[in-house]
Each structure stands twice: as C-alpha cells, then as structure tokens.
Design a protein around this motif. Structure first.
Motif, PDB file in Angstrom:
ATOM      1  N   TRP A  45       0.815  -1.225   0.000  1.00 24.66           N
ATOM      2  CA  TRP A  45       0.000   0.000   0.000  1.00 24.66           C
ATOM      3  C   TRP A  45       0.842   1.266   0.000  1.00 24.66           C
ATOM      4  CZ3 TRP A  45      -4.786  -0.611  -1.556  1.00 24.66           C
ATOM      5  CH2 TRP A  45      -5.351  -1.875  -1.443  1.00 24.66           C
ATOM      6  N   ILE A  46       2.166   1.128  -0.036  1.00 27.97           N
ATOM      7  CA  ILE A  46       3.039   2.309  -0.170  1.00 27.97           C
ATOM      8  C   ILE A  46       3.196   2.567  -1.667  1.00 27.97           C
ATOM      9  CG2 ILE A  46       5.269   3.332   0.413  1.00 27.97           C
ATOM     10  CD1 ILE A  46       5.580   1.098   2.539  1.00 27.97           C
ATOM     11  N   TYR A  47       2.372   3.474  -2.181  1.00 30.92           N
ATOM     12  CA  TYR A  47       2.414   3.763  -3.616  1.00 30.92           C
ATOM     13  C   TYR A  47       3.716   4.471  -3.972  1.00 30.92           C
ATOM     14  CZ  TYR A  47       1.638   5.906  -8.104  1.00 30.92           C
ATOM     15  OH  TYR A  47       1.798   6.289  -9.408  1.00 30.92           O
ATOM     16  N   SER A  67       5.978  -2.292  -4.572  1.00 34.10           N
ATOM     17  CA  SER A  67       4.534  -2.103  -4.771  1.00 34.10           C
ATOM     18  C   SER A  67       4.116  -2.175  -6.235  1.00 34.10           C
ATOM     19  CB  SER A  67       4.106  -0.752  -4.201  1.00 34.10           C
ATOM     20  OG  SER A  67       2.717  -0.598  -4.388  1.00 34.10           O
ATOM     21  N   SER A  68       2.923  -2.719  -6.457  1.00 30.17           N
ATOM     22  CA  SER A  68       2.370  -2.836  -7.807  1.00 30.17           C
ATOM     23  C   SER A  68       1.154  -1.924  -7.977  1.00 30.17           C
ATOM     24  CB  SER A  68       1.927  -4.280  -8.062  1.00 30.17           C
ATOM     25  OG  SER A  68       2.997  -5.164  -7.914  1.00 30.17           O
ATOM     26  N   LEU A  69       0.994  -0.961  -7.104  1.00 33.13           N
ATOM     27  CA  LEU A  69      -0.209  -0.123  -7.190  1.00 33.13           C
ATOM     28  C   LEU A  69      -0.097   0.882  -8.325  1.00 33.13           C
ATOM     29  CD1 LEU A  69      -1.062   0.885  -3.506  1.00 33.13           C
ATOM     30  CD2 LEU A  69      -1.745  -1.143  -4.789  1.00 33.13           C
ATOM     31  N   TYR A  70      -1.235   1.166  -8.952  1.00 31.91           N
ATOM     32  CA  TYR A  70      -1.287   2.257  -9.934  1.00 31.91           C
ATOM     33  C   TYR A  70      -1.915   3.467  -9.262  1.00 31.91           C
ATOM     34  CZ  TYR A  70      -5.307  -0.854 -10.643  1.00 31.91           C
ATOM     35  OH  TYR A  70      -6.358  -1.711 -10.448  1.00 31.91           O
ATOM     36  N   ALA A  71      -1.654   4.653  -9.850  1.00 34.58           N
ATOM     37  CA  ALA A  71      -2.003   5.899  -9.169  1.00 34.58           C
ATOM     38  C   ALA A  71      -3.484   5.995  -8.827  1.00 34.58           C
ATOM     39  CB  ALA A  71      -1.583   7.085 -10.032  1.00 34.58           C
ATOM     40  N   GLY A 104      -9.388   5.186  -1.975  1.00 40.37           N
ATOM     41  CA  GLY A 104      -8.145   5.130  -2.741  1.00 40.37           C
ATOM     42  C   GLY A 104      -7.037   4.501  -1.892  1.00 40.37           C
ATOM     43  N   HIS A 105      -5.935   4.186  -2.562  1.00 43.05           N
ATOM     44  CA  HIS A 105      -4.858   3.428  -1.876  1.00 43.05           C
ATOM     45  C   HIS A 105      -4.254   4.152  -0.690  1.00 43.05           C
ATOM     46  CE1 HIS A 105      -1.860   5.811  -4.069  1.00 43.05           C
ATOM     47  NE2 HIS A 105      -2.562   5.600  -5.163  1.00 43.05           N
ATOM     48  N   TYR A 111      -4.681   3.647   7.161  1.00 40.96           N
ATOM     49  CA  TYR A 111      -5.317   2.683   8.075  1.00 40.96           C
ATOM     50  C   TYR A 111      -4.260   1.743   8.668  1.00 40.96           C
ATOM     51  CZ  TYR A 111      -8.083  -1.542   9.255  1.00 40.96           C
ATOM     52  OH  TYR A 111      -8.631  -2.641   9.874  1.00 40.96           O
ATOM     53  N   LEU A 112      -3.372   1.267   7.811  1.00 39.06           N
ATOM     54  CA  LEU A 112      -2.342   0.340   8.307  1.00 39.06           C
ATOM     55  C   LEU A 112      -1.378   1.058   9.248  1.00 39.06           C
ATOM     56  CD1 LEU A 112      -1.659  -1.782   5.091  1.00 39.06           C
ATOM     57  CD2 LEU A 112      -2.934  -2.453   7.141  1.00 39.06           C
TER      58      LEU A 112
END
Ligand code: FAD
Length: 446
Positions: A45-47, A67-71, A104-105, A111-112
């Motif tokens: 969750w660390i974008y 991380s594999s997150l997209y914006a 959103g991410h 939260y974490l």
C-alpha cells in the motif's frame, strides 16, 4: 494445563500480514523483531511513481520496486469487509482522509499506519533492513541474516530466533504470459507491476492480457487515451471479438495465438492486428529469495509446499510459518486469524497435529485439487472457501466465527463487481449489511 512459553520470533515484512503477525505474537507474550526493507509500514500500500528498469520484471538482477499499485487505484473490496476484525476500517474525521466505502490506496496505507500505532508495532520494526538469508542453524534455531539498506554487502548481521514468520507479500514478482513468436515481435511489453498511469499509452494500440480486478480497471483507464485496447482473456471462448459495452475502443478476445515479426498479433479467434504494446496483467509468482530450507519448502508451479493449511511446513512446524499466501480472499481478517493461530501454537496454548498427520492432510488436499482438475498453480486460490478456512482456524484458536454480514457482503460485492465493473465502487445494494457492520464496529469502538 501447559504453561505458555515466550519465544523469540522474527517476522519478515511489515505489510498488513507482518503487522498482524507482530501484533498477535506480541499479544501472546513472544518477543518480536520485524524486518522491513522499506522505511515505513504498509507494504503493497506504499504507492510509488517508481517503476523497475525492466518493464516486464523478469531480469533477476533488476532493482526491485515492491509495490504494484497504480495511481488511480481504489480498493476492490468495501472497507467494512476488508477490515481487520479487531480494528474497524471506519472513515476518520481527522486529517485529509478518504471517507469513501471503496477508498483510494492512500487511505488503506493510513489505516495500516493507524493499526501499527494503535498496537505499538512500529517499535518492533527494523526499517530499511533487508533479510538476505534465513536458514536453520546447527542448534535448531533459525538464523536470519539481514543488512541495513545502503550498507556494504559485508555489513550484514546474523541473529538467531526460535521461529520465523514469513510475510514478504506475493505481488512483486511478475508472471508473464507465454506468447509464441514474441522474441522477434518488434513492439513493447510491460507487466502491470510497472503500470502507474495511462499517459504512456496515448494513441497506442494495446493488447492487455488478463481478466482479474486490476486488468478490468487498467483496461478502462487506458482506453481513455489509447487508440484501441484488445483484451486477451482465458475466460473468453473461441469466438469472434466482442466489444465491451459502453466503450467504442475495447474489444474482448480469447487468448493470443502468436506474435509476428511484422508487428501483428493474432488471436485464436482468427483476429489479427498491428500492436504497439502488450500489457501483461497476468498476476504474480510466490518468491522467497532469502529462504533456505534445504529443499523442504519449494515453489513448484506457484504451489508453495508442502504447507499444512497454507501456513506450516510439517517437518519445520511450528518454527517456520507463512502468513498471507492464499488469494481471492479478504486478506486482512485472514492474516489476523492465521497470526493468532501461529502465536498460540508457538506458545504451546494451541496444539498442532503430528507432522505425519499434517502431511496426510496436505496429500489429501493436493489429491482433491487434482481430482477436480485444479492446476497446481491455483493451490492457494481460495475462491469459495475462505470463510470456512478462517472459521476452521478460529475454532482452533477459540475465536468467534466470521460475522454473517462480512460473508454476505463479500459475495454481494463480487456479484456487483461483475455486473457493474465501472461503477460497483459507487453504487451498491447491500446497505443493510453496511448497517450491520457498523453496529458490530460500534461495540468494539465504544
Ligand atoms: P505486502 O503488503 O506486499 O508486504 C510485504 C512486506 O515485506 C513489504 O513491506 C516488503 O517491503 C517486505 N519485504 C519483502 N521482502 C523483504 C525482505 N527480504 N526483507 C525485508 N522486508 C521484505 N487487498 C484488499 O484487501 N483490498 C484491495 O482492494 C486490494 N487491492 C489490491 C490491488 C493490487 C494491485 C494488489 C497488488 C493487491 C491488492 N490487495 C488488496 C491485496 C494486498 O496485497 C493485501 O491487501 C495486503 O496488503 C498484502 O499484505 P502482505 O503483508 O502480505 O504483503
């Protein structure tokens, strides 16, 4: 009654799984050290805008971006169902928080961080510390070799622990589709691990392979700037290309048949087109580059095994364990119950079957998969039985069973996501379940 024993435990990773493991191990009275490569908690969750230099992520020497997150990513589960059971994921009124039900991410990361603060986990974490090797020493203890990031290769530290809990995540090592002829195909290829924003796809003809939640999101996002998007999916039967409803530039096809030197891609339905970019939204591989079990635990066609209930390798149990391997689940509550189980077993409060019994159970599980024609690579796919699994562990731990609203909400969301892939995050019909969830949360917050 046996007396609970406190152990020295190493946890690898401070993502959601490592945080839950640390929380429950400490609660049980164990001494915990969490090793974390990054400088903050949150894992996936660390974008980051950063991507890897090898866009397919197959070069083993590449610098790894975790991380594999997209914006634009918003959660694909509602916050109530995603939530840890003992720490409700409710909107916060303070700061710049995202109150949406499918936030959103950034909100998940907050939260974490809140979870880590609430339970004082930060003080257990060694940040910017990479685990390079984990092995069982002569004396039966587990040795953990780590290195402070940026330090010299020789500046490592070896420490001994009674037990190691592996929580390193499994969305960083791309799995690539095999495409005959692609070596001589002149276009670009990228894995969704390195996808962040749609702009590089401006005016391009794109083939996107995959049909999971992120493939659905990314195909729509790319279609807003690309010339054409052709989705190749295993779940489409061999028929003519169909258009995705509501779009005039997204087509659905069965799998790619071949890539050609002249730049065309042909599909098994006979369709052919010149393509600029192939985007692999084809998932990830389990990867434990630091783990040396002398061949006891292996990753074979994406099956991590042998593992009793996806957690313990029988001959090394309970001293080595894994949190968070299953997928197609609501991950956080599952991390929580797996962590409680591990913590209770390590202290001797909860017992495990003998290694022979665990091995028998694993063999029965594997042969049931085989009988049903489930390929090995889907061993950890928990479609349809995550709550039964969680509740089985909960019984062992003496914990309550999954809330009815959570089970119903998970199913309702899956159906809604399928029926309305573009709008399920803002339109739903399970308001009654949301009310039930908040009534439950209220009991915990007050
Ligand atoms: P991670 O979050 O990956 O954490 C692993 C940690 O281990 C990282 O911090 C990493 O730096 C550290 N680490 C790894 N190797 C080492 C090492 N050698 N030494 C030291 N540290 C190390 N889940 C949901 O509930 N809802 C969603 O909507 C959702 N959407 C998702 C969308 C995408 C695109 C992806 C990829 C995942 C999504 N998930 C979602 C699943 C998500 O992965 C889980 O929610 C969860 O965050 C996984 O936590 P983890 O702790 O297992 O792994």
């Amino acid at each position: 009654m046996s007396t609970a024993v406190a152990r020295d435990v190493a946890v690898i990773g401070a993502g959601a799984a490592g945080l839950a493991a640390a929380r429950h191990l400490r609660r049980e009275g164990h001494s915990v050290v969490v090793f974390e490569r990054e400088s903050l908690v949150g894992g996936t969750w660390i974008y980051t805008n950063n991507t890897e230099p090898d866009p397919l992520g197959i070069d083993p020497t590449r610098p790894v971006v975790h991380s594999s997150l997209y914006a634009s990513l918003r959660t694909n589960l509602p916050r109530e169902a995603m939530s840890f059971r003992e720490y409700p994921f409710v909107p916060k009124k303070t700061g710049h928080r995202d109150p949406r039900r499918f936030p959103g991410h950034k909100e998940v990361l907050e939260y974490l961080k809140d979870y880590a603060t609430e339970f004082g986990i930060g003080e257990l974490v060694r940040f910017e510390t990479v685990v390079n090797r984990v092995w069982r020493g002569e004396n039966g203890k587990w040795e953990v070799r780590s290195r402070k990031r940026g330090g010299e290769e020789e500046e490592h530290m070896d420490e001994a622990f009674d037990a190691v809990v592996v929580c390193n995540g499994h969305y960083s090592e791309p799995r690539i589709a095999h495409i005959p002829g692609v070596d001589r195909w002149p276009g670009k290829q990228i894995h969704s691990h390195n996808y962040r924003v749609p702009e590089p796809f401006q005016n391009q003809v794109v083939v996107l392979i995959g049909s999971a939640a992120s493939a659905v999101d990314i195909s729509r996002e790319i279609a807003s700037v690309a010339n054409q998007v052709h989705i190749a999916s295993r779940s489409i039967s061999d028929e003519e290309a169909t258009m995705v409803p509501g779009y005039d530039n997204i087509w659905l096809h069965p799998m790619i048949e071949r890539a050609h030197e002249d730049g065309t891609i042909s599909f098994s339905n006979g369709f052919k087109i010149v393509v600029d970019i192939i985007l692999h939204c084809t998932g990830y591989k389990y990867h434990f580059p630091f783990l040396d079990t002398k061949g006891i635990v292996t990753v074979d066609d994406n099956r991590v095994g042998p593992l009793y209930k996806h957690v313990f390798p029988p001959s090394l149990a309970p001293w080595l364990s894994f949190v968070g391997l299953p997928y197609k689940t609501a991950p956080f509550p599952q991390f929580e119950i797996q962590s409680k189980w591990i913590a209770g077993i390590l202290s001797g409060r909860i017992s495990l079957p003998s290694p022979e019994e665990m091995t028998k159970d694993i063999e029965a599980f594997y042969s049931s998969l085989q009988k049903c024609g489930v390929p090995k690579r889907y061993t950890h796919n928990m479609t349809g039985y995550q709550f039964e699994y969680n509740d089985w562990i909960a019984t062992k731990c003496g914990c309550p069973q999954t809330e009815e609203w959570r089970k119903k909400m998970y199913s309702a969301t899956s159906l809604n996501r399928e029926a309305r892939p573009e709008t399920y995050r803002d339109e739903w019909e399970d308001e009654d379940l949301v009310l039930e969830a908040y009534q439950d949360f209220k009991k915990q917050i007050s």
